[in-house]
Design a protein around this motif. Structure first.
Motif, PDB file in Angstrom:
ATOM      1  N   THR A 172       0.667  -1.174  -0.091  1.00 29.18           N
ATOM      2  CA  THR A 172       0.058   0.074  -0.005  1.00 29.18           C
ATOM      3  C   THR A 172       0.792   1.354   0.036  1.00 29.18           C
ATOM      4  OG1 THR A 172      -0.159  -0.033   2.237  1.00 29.18           O
ATOM      5  CG2 THR A 172      -2.076  -1.066   1.110  1.00 29.18           C
ATOM      6  N   ASP A 173       2.194   1.175   0.255  1.00 33.02           N
ATOM      7  CA  ASP A 173       3.045   2.478   0.337  1.00 33.02           C
ATOM      8  C   ASP A 173       3.695   2.735  -1.143  1.00 33.02           C
ATOM      9  OD1 ASP A 173       2.865   2.300   2.984  1.00 33.02           O
ATOM     10  OD2 ASP A 173       4.585   1.085   3.475  1.00 33.02           O
ATOM     11  N   HIS A 174       3.439   2.084  -2.082  1.00 34.53           N
ATOM     12  CA  HIS A 174       4.105   2.386  -3.434  1.00 34.53           C
ATOM     13  C   HIS A 174       3.524   3.355  -4.083  1.00 34.53           C
ATOM     14  CE1 HIS A 174       7.149  -0.832  -2.949  1.00 34.53           C
ATOM     15  NE2 HIS A 174       6.145  -1.583  -2.338  1.00 34.53           N
ATOM     16  N   HIS A 175       2.242   3.585  -4.165  1.00 32.37           N
ATOM     17  CA  HIS A 175       1.538   4.421  -4.930  1.00 32.37           C
ATOM     18  C   HIS A 175       0.708   5.670  -3.976  1.00 32.37           C
ATOM     19  CE1 HIS A 175       2.180   1.701  -8.317  1.00 32.37           C
ATOM     20  NE2 HIS A 175       1.706   0.857  -7.380  1.00 32.37           N
ATOM     21  N   ASP A 176       0.399   6.861  -4.943  1.00 33.89           N
ATOM     22  CA  ASP A 176      -0.352   7.775  -4.122  1.00 33.89           C
ATOM     23  C   ASP A 176      -1.774   7.310  -3.905  1.00 33.89           C
ATOM     24  OD1 ASP A 176       1.942   9.547  -4.776  1.00 33.89           O
ATOM     25  OD2 ASP A 176       1.109  10.327  -6.365  1.00 33.89           O
ATOM     26  N   VAL A 177      -2.263   6.506  -4.645  1.00 35.50           N
ATOM     27  CA  VAL A 177      -3.562   6.180  -4.235  1.00 35.50           C
ATOM     28  C   VAL A 177      -3.586   4.782  -4.412  1.00 35.50           C
ATOM     29  CG1 VAL A 177      -6.017   5.909  -4.902  1.00 35.50           C
ATOM     30  CG2 VAL A 177      -4.669   8.204  -5.265  1.00 35.50           C
ATOM     31  N   PHE A 178      -4.126   3.742  -3.519  1.00 41.76           N
ATOM     32  CA  PHE A 178      -4.177   2.581  -3.311  1.00 41.76           C
ATOM     33  C   PHE A 178      -5.584   1.762  -3.482  1.00 41.76           C
ATOM     34  CE2 PHE A 178      -4.255  -1.965  -1.628  1.00 41.76           C
ATOM     35  CZ  PHE A 178      -3.212  -2.588  -2.269  1.00 41.76           C
ATOM     36  N   ILE A 179      -6.178   1.078  -4.010  1.00 40.90           N
ATOM     37  CA  ILE A 179      -7.581   0.727  -3.963  1.00 40.90           C
ATOM     38  C   ILE A 179      -7.530  -0.636  -3.619  1.00 40.90           C
ATOM     39  CG2 ILE A 179      -9.845   0.176  -5.110  1.00 40.90           C
ATOM     40  CD1 ILE A 179      -8.902   2.608  -7.002  1.00 40.90           C
TER      41      ILE A 179
END
Length: 71
Positions: free
Chosen positions: A4-11
């Protein structure tokens, strides 16, 4: 580092098929857009997590996905 830390938005979705959205940084109008789509904001581990209200869980999947594409 978590997935969950890799992108600005995580779905993501939970095992019981609840959609959740994690914002790892501030995005203009994101909180307002997701709240309008039926999500509620919560702070967890320094990030803003958006969860659907239990009574609206199934109804917010599509509006939530569409809302994320607007930021």
């Amino acid at each position: 580092m978590a997935l969950t830390d890799h992108h600005d938005v995580f779905i993501g979705s939970t095992a019981d098929e609840f959609t959740f959205i994690v914002l790892n940084r501030h995005l203009q109008d994101a909180e307002r857009t997701l709240t309008k789509a039926g999500f509620t904001a919560d702070q967890q581990h320094g990030r803003t997590t958006f969860l659907p209200a239990p009574e609206l869980a199934e109804e917010v999947n599509d509006p939530g996905g569409l809302a994320v594409y607007t930021f």
